[in-house]
Design an enzyme around this catalytic site. Structure first.
Site, mmCIF file in Angstrom:
data_model
loop_
_atom_site.group_PDB
_atom_site.id
_atom_site.type_symbol
_atom_site.label_atom_id
_atom_site.label_comp_id
_atom_site.label_asym_id
_atom_site.label_seq_id
_atom_site.Cartn_x
_atom_site.Cartn_y
_atom_site.Cartn_z
ATOM 1 N N TYR A 116 -10.264 0.766 11.235
ATOM 2 C CA TYR A 116 -11.492 1.151 10.508
ATOM 3 C C TYR A 116 -11.849 0.206 9.375
ATOM 4 O O TYR A 116 -12.849 0.410 8.712
ATOM 5 C CB TYR A 116 -11.395 2.593 9.985
ATOM 6 C CG TYR A 116 -10.206 2.909 9.098
ATOM 7 C CD1 TYR A 116 -10.166 2.495 7.776
ATOM 8 C CD2 TYR A 116 -9.126 3.646 9.583
ATOM 9 C CE1 TYR A 116 -9.075 2.793 6.971
ATOM 10 C CE2 TYR A 116 -8.036 3.945 8.792
ATOM 11 C CZ TYR A 116 -8.016 3.520 7.485
ATOM 12 O OH TYR A 116 -6.938 3.807 6.694
ATOM 13 N N LYS A 117 -11.019 -0.830 9.158
ATOM 14 C CA LYS A 117 -11.337 -1.797 8.103
ATOM 15 C C LYS A 117 -12.121 -2.960 8.728
ATOM 16 O O LYS A 117 -13.248 -2.759 9.145
ATOM 17 C CB LYS A 117 -10.053 -2.211 7.398
ATOM 18 C CG LYS A 117 -9.472 -1.020 6.599
ATOM 19 C CD LYS A 117 -8.134 -1.279 5.946
ATOM 20 C CE LYS A 117 -7.701 -0.032 5.158
ATOM 21 N NZ LYS A 117 -6.294 -0.081 4.751
ATOM 22 N N PHE A 126 0.880 -1.159 0.000
ATOM 23 C CA PHE A 126 0.000 0.000 0.000
ATOM 24 C C PHE A 126 0.932 1.226 0.000
ATOM 25 O O PHE A 126 1.828 1.331 0.842
ATOM 26 C CB PHE A 126 -0.891 -0.027 1.239
ATOM 27 C CG PHE A 126 -1.976 0.994 1.201
ATOM 28 C CD1 PHE A 126 -3.166 0.727 0.547
ATOM 29 C CD2 PHE A 126 -1.811 2.227 1.812
ATOM 30 C CE1 PHE A 126 -4.176 1.684 0.505
ATOM 31 C CE2 PHE A 126 -2.816 3.188 1.762
ATOM 32 C CZ PHE A 126 -4.002 2.906 1.113
ATOM 33 N N ARG A 169 -12.185 -5.477 -6.415
ATOM 34 C CA ARG A 169 -11.857 -6.064 -5.118
ATOM 35 C C ARG A 169 -13.134 -6.272 -4.304
ATOM 36 O O ARG A 169 -13.958 -5.363 -4.196
ATOM 37 C CB ARG A 169 -10.917 -5.084 -4.415
ATOM 38 C CG ARG A 169 -10.163 -5.636 -3.249
ATOM 39 C CD ARG A 169 -9.124 -4.633 -2.822
ATOM 40 N NE ARG A 169 -9.744 -3.434 -2.256
ATOM 41 C CZ ARG A 169 -9.185 -2.673 -1.311
ATOM 42 N NH1 ARG A 169 -7.988 -2.969 -0.850
ATOM 43 N NH2 ARG A 169 -9.788 -1.606 -0.847
ATOM 44 N N ASP A 181 2.540 -4.879 8.555
ATOM 45 C CA ASP A 181 1.378 -4.026 8.383
ATOM 46 C C ASP A 181 0.157 -4.945 8.353
ATOM 47 O O ASP A 181 0.028 -5.781 7.456
ATOM 48 C CB ASP A 181 1.498 -3.224 7.081
ATOM 49 C CG ASP A 181 0.346 -2.255 6.892
ATOM 50 O OD1 ASP A 181 -0.771 -2.567 7.364
ATOM 51 O OD2 ASP A 181 0.541 -1.199 6.252
HETATM 52 C C1 LIG Z 1 -5.557 1.133 4.564
HETATM 53 C C2 LIG Z 1 -4.079 0.939 4.651
HETATM 54 C C3 LIG Z 1 -3.264 1.934 5.180
HETATM 55 C C4 LIG Z 1 -3.870 3.257 5.565
HETATM 56 O O1 LIG Z 1 -3.067 4.044 6.335
HETATM 57 P P1 LIG Z 1 -3.682 5.356 7.016
HETATM 58 O O2 LIG Z 1 -2.555 6.001 7.647
HETATM 59 O O3 LIG Z 1 -4.768 4.901 7.930
HETATM 60 O O4 LIG Z 1 -4.295 6.176 5.929
HETATM 61 C C5 LIG Z 1 -1.910 1.658 5.311
HETATM 62 N N1 LIG Z 1 -1.386 0.476 4.913
HETATM 63 C C6 LIG Z 1 -2.167 -0.494 4.377
HETATM 64 C C7 LIG Z 1 -1.567 -1.789 3.960
HETATM 65 C C8 LIG Z 1 -3.523 -0.275 4.219
HETATM 66 O O5 LIG Z 1 -4.295 -1.220 3.674
#
Ligand SMILES: *Cc1c(COP(=O)(O)O)cnc(C)c1O
Length: 416
Positions: free
Chosen positions: A226-227, A129, A375, A201
Site C-alpha cells: 500500500y506504499k 519501524f 518526511r 523488511d
Molecule cells: C509501513 C511499515 C510497516 C507496516 O506494517 P503493517 O503490518 O502493514 O501495519 C512495517 N514495517 C515497516 C518498515 C513499515 O514501513
C-alpha cells in the site's frame, strides 16, 4: 541556481511523465506521501467495480475458481516478483507486513534451532519501524526459548554486532524515517559469514529501489503493497523466501490456506510444499484484487528507470531546500550519497509537526515522524520536477512566514 524553467525542461524530457495519467490525483495537491499510502490508480476503480458487481455479485461463490480468487495470493506474487528480483513461485501476497514478519522470523529461528541451537540473538535496529520490534518481542516471548532481541543504534554498528551468537538479522532495506538504504548484497554476505539468516523488511523500498533478493542471496523478505506499490489502504503485504530454504519452509500460523490439500478437510495439517505454506486463512479478496492495478503500472517501465528519476528528484529536493530555505533550522536526515539513499527525503525541524500541517493546508502533503522529522516521499510514477519546485516554494513560505506558528497546526490527529 536551479530555476522553475529548468524544472520544466526536465519534465519535458522525462520519459516516465506519461505514467501520471494513470493515477487519479486531486487537483491542486502535491502528494509527497506515497511512501506511506500510495495514490489511486485509475484502473483500481474499474477493477473494484468489476470485482464487486460481477465476480461477487453475479458469479458469487463460483469466483473462487472462475475468477481465480483462490490463486490470487500467488498470482500477485508472481506479478510483483520482477520488482524485487524474485523468481516465479517465490512470492505470496497475503496478510499484513507485521504478520508476515512473525512468520518468517519463526521460520528463520526454526531453521537455526536445528542447525545452530546455541545461537539465541535476533538482531535488529533501534530505529526499526516499531511494529517489527514488537512482533519479534512477541514471538520470542511466546516461544520462550531464550531468544533475545538485540538492537543496534546505527547501520555502521552492524558489522561488529553480527557474531557467532546471532541467529537472525531483521533490517529495513530503507529506513522509514531517515531514508537510509542498506547495500543488500554486502549485508547478506556479512550476515551469512556468521551463519546467521537475514530477513529484509522492504516496506520503504519495494517499488522505490531496484533489488535482487534472490541473486544477492537474501533469506526472507516481507513488505507492504500500500506504499510505493499503490495497492490501496491496508492492501495485503508480500512475503518472499529463498527457494534454497524450501525443504525447511515452516510457519506457526498453520491455517487451512497453507495446507497442501485444504479441501481434503483432513484433521492433520500438511503444509503446502511451496510458498503457499506461508498463507494462513481466507484472504481479503476485495482489497487484494486491487493490488494488481498498482503493480501493472510498474510493469510498463522498469525499476532502473524509476530509480534514476527517484534520485534526480530527491537530489533536486535537497538542492532546492538548501537554495530556498537556508537559515531556516532545517537539518537533512537522509544520506546525500546515492548508494545509501532510498526514495524519500527527511529534514529535522524543531517545529516539524506544525510545519507539516501548514504545508498540508497549502496542498502539499508530506508527513511527520517523531522526533522532529518532516518526511517527503518521492514517487517517480506520478511526481515531476515542477512538483518538487512548487513543494519547496510552499515550504519556504511556511518557514519564512512562520505559518506553522498557529494553534490549529499543533493539534495532533490520531495519525501523524
Ligand atoms: C509501513 C511499515 C510497516 C507496516 O506494517 P503493517 O503490518 O502493514 O501495519 C512495517 N514495517 C515497516 C518498515 C513499515 O514501513
Amino acid at each position: 541556481m536551479i530555476t522553475l524553467e529548468q524544472c520544466q525542461a526536465w519534465d519535458q524530457a522525462d520519459e516516465l511523465a506519461g505514467l501520471r495519467q494513470q493515477f487519479d490525483l486531486p487537483e491542486g495537491t502535491i502528494y509527497l506521501d506515497g511512501n506511506s499510502l500510495g495514490a489511486l490508480p485509475r484502473n483500481a476503480l474499474v477493477r473494484a467495480q468489476d470485482v464487486i458487481s460481477r465476480e461477487w455479485g453475479v458469479d458469487l461463490i463460483n469466483s473462487w475458481n472462475k475468477a481465480g480468487w483462490w490463486d490470487l495470493p500467488t498470482r500477485l506474487g508472481d506479478q510483483l516478483a520482477p520488482l524485487v528480483g524474485a523468481g516465479e513461485g517465490e512470492v505470496v501476497v497475503t496478510d499484513t507486513t507485521s504478520l508476515n514478519l512473525f512468520k518468517v522470523v519463526a521460520n528463520a529461528v526454526r531453521i537455526q534451532q536445528r542447525r545452530h541451537p546455541e545461537k539465541k540473538i535476533i538482531l535488529a535496529e533501534r530505529d526499526s519501524f516499531p511494529t517489527d520490534l514488537y512482533m519479534i518481542q512477541g514471538f520470542s516471548e511466546f516461544l520462550d526459548q531464550g531468544y533475545v532481541l538485540q538492537l543496534i543504534d546505527q547501520p555502521e554498528d552492524l558489522e561488529k554486532a553480527v557474531t557467532g551468537d546471532t541467529a537472525a538479522v531483521v533490517l529495513s532495506h530503507v529506513n522509514y524515517r531517515s531514508g537510509y538504504l542498506y547495500d543488500m548484497q554486502s549485508v547478506n554476505e556479512l550476515v551469512h559469514a556468521q551463519d546467521a539468516l537475514i530477513i529484509w523488511d522492504l516496506c520503504h523500498s519495494i517499488g522505490a529501489v531496484p533489488m535482487s533478493l534472490k541473486e544477492s542471496g537474501a533469506d526472507f523478505a516481507i513488505g507492504c503493497t500500500y506504499k510505493y506499490l499503490n495497492g490501496g489502504p491496508g492492501s495485503p503485504a508480500m512475503l518472499w523466501a529463498h527457494p534454497r530454504h524450501r525443504a525447511d519452509f515452516w510457519q506457526p500460523l498453520s491455517g487451512w490456506w497453507g495446507h497442501a490439500r485444504p479441501f481434503d478437510m483432513s484433521t492433520e495439517y500438511t503444509a503446502d510444499a511451496g510458498i503457499r505454506s506461508f498463507l494462513c486463512g481466507t484472504q481479503p479478496i476485495l482489497s487484494m484484487s486491487l493490488v494488481a492495478c498498482g503493480v501493472d503500472i510498474f510493469l510498463q517501465t522498469d525499476m532502473q528507470k524509476i530509480r534514476r528519476k527517484s534520485l534526480a528528484l530527491t537530489d533536486l529536493f535537497i538542492q532546492l531546500v538548501e537554495q530556498e530555505c537556508s537559515g531556516q533550522d532545517l537539518e537533512l536526515v537522509t544520506p546525500r550519497d546515492h548508494k545509501y539513499r532510498g526514495s524519500h527525503v527527511s529534514f529535522r525541524h524543531p517545529q516539524g509537526y506544525a510545519a507539516i500541517q501548514a504545508l498540508i493546508a497549502r496542498g502539499v502533503i508530506g508527513d511527520y515522524r517523531e522526533p522532529e522529522v518532516m518526511r517527503f516521499g518521492v514517487t517517480p510514477l506520478y511526481l515531476g520536477y515542477r512538483d518538487i519546485w512548487h513543494a519547496v516554494q510552499h515550504l519556504k513560505a511556511v518557514l519564512h512566514g512562520r505559518e506553522w506558528d498557529q494553534e490549529k497546526f499543533r493539534v495532533r490527529g490520531q495519525v501523524t
